[in-house]
Design a protein around this motif. Structure first.
Motif: not given
Length: 367
Positions: A295-297, A316-321, A346-353
């Motif tokens: 799921s991260r790929k 990407s990796e479960g996070y919306v852009s 999967y979705k363990e630690s999100e780095g928001k940028r």
């Protein structure tokens, strides 16, 4: 016994790490499209995704100025900074636990001339993360990369204008990397001793923390196949970036220089262009060779292209852009928000940028 030996060899091929997947160069547009770009790669960052995509170019493209800036998106974390403590180290650490600090700035000028491509690059990237409230640990990854990459695509059949086209690509890069990477006990004696051991300047401090410099050569290869009609195009491709890992020959310092991992990527892209309105759908699986949850790929992207503006979105990796591209020559502006996974699962630690890119004086001549 043979099965055990085979298993060990097989596992050793897959880099096992539980941190952010770090690439040498990333397109701002691609990041906002979920980084699903292996079969798309149609901007000035082509050589950082798939050198085989150069075969679709039939003219001259020059991108002399395209500064890019990336920062932590702290809009959802503003409560952390209200009444921020000014002198209590423990209270400051408590506020910053789990808050990933990210600052990136770079420039990637380049050109494409028919099936040949060339890019210079210079980029600085800083990532800080304070973890473990009971025993605070500071993860530091600070690196500066400079160099060039040159590539060529071989057309094995077909045309870049219509019908089916198959191409192979190869690129060669030279990189100079310097920086610091490691985990430090925030309140331990090791970090304190490093700071107090004759440190008189910023250079002394970074050397005490393990600053090193090195140089390396790297090779990328790619494949692409496309079917094109009057209004539609379907493309699939694959690439292997930094074959066998790009390892740096140390020129100064004592610490090891982080190698550039080999990444295997595959993707598809479908787009339709009706003149005034166009759209593109893309999907990637990468890095295939990394020991990460599937799921991260997975990376998905959608672009809606309108006159002078494009709306960008992805997962990407479960996070919306999401973001926007505005075009009004001689200026092209790209801005938006995306996230990277900083942990293992999967979705363990999100780095928001947030990312911003300004292109000036781009030239595109179809020969």
């Amino acid at each position: 016994m043979k099965k055990i030996i085979f298993l060990l060899i097989f596992v050793s091929f897959f880099p096992v790490f539980g941190q952010e997947v770090i690439h040498l160069g990333r397109s701002s547009k691609a990041l906002l499209l979920g980084d699903a770009y292996t079969a798309r790669a149609d901007d000035e960052y082509t050589l950082f995704y798939n050198p085989a995509a150069l075969a679709r170019n039939s003219g001259l493209e020059v991108s002399p100025l395209n500064p890019q800036i990336g920062v932590t998106n702290a809009l959802d974390e503003m409560d952390r900074f209200n009444d921020f403590p000014s002198s209590d180290a423990a209270a400051i650490a408590d506020r910053l636990i789990g808050f990933p600090v990210y600052i990136q700035a770079g420039i990637f000028p380049g050109l494409k001339m028919a099936s040949f491509g060339f890019n210079l690059f210079a980029q600085t990237r800083t990532s800080l993360l304070l973890q473990n409230l009971t025993h605070p640990q500071l993860d530091i990854d600070y690196r500066v990369d400079r160099g060039f990459v040159a590539g060529f695509a071989f057309n094995l059949g077909g045309s870049s204008k219509s019908g089916m086209r198959t191409s192979l690509g190869i690129s060669l890069k030279h990189s100079q990397r310097e920086g610091v990477s490691g985990t430090f006990d925030l309140f331990g004696t090791e970090l304190l001793n490093k700071i107090q051991s004759g440190v008189e300047s910023v250079d002394d401090l970074r050397n005490a923390l393990g600053w090193s410099e090195g140089k390396a050569w790297g090779v990328d290869i790619g494949f692409e196949q496309a079917w094109k009609s009057t209004f539609s195009e379907f493309t699939w491709g694959a690439s292997v970036l930094d074959i066998g890992d790009t390892r740096f020959r140390k020129t100064s310092g004592n610490a090891d220089i982080p190698k550039q991992e080999m990444f295997v990527n595959a993707g598809v892209n479908f787009k339709q262009n009706f003149g005034i309105v166009a759209y593109s759908l893309s999907a990637d699986i990468h890095p295939i060779n990394s020991y990460l949850p599937f799921s991260r790929k997975l990376h998905l992207g959608l672009e809606l292209d309108l006159p002078f503006v494009s709306l960008l979105g992805g997962i990407s990796e479960g996070y919306v852009s999401y973001g926007v591209e505005v075009r009004f020559w001689p200026i092209k502006l790209i801005a938006g928000f995306y996230s990277n996974e900083l942990g293992v699962e999967y979705k363990e630690s999100e780095g928001k940028r947030a990312v911003f890119q300004l292109n000036l004086l781009d030239i595109d001549i179809d020969i």
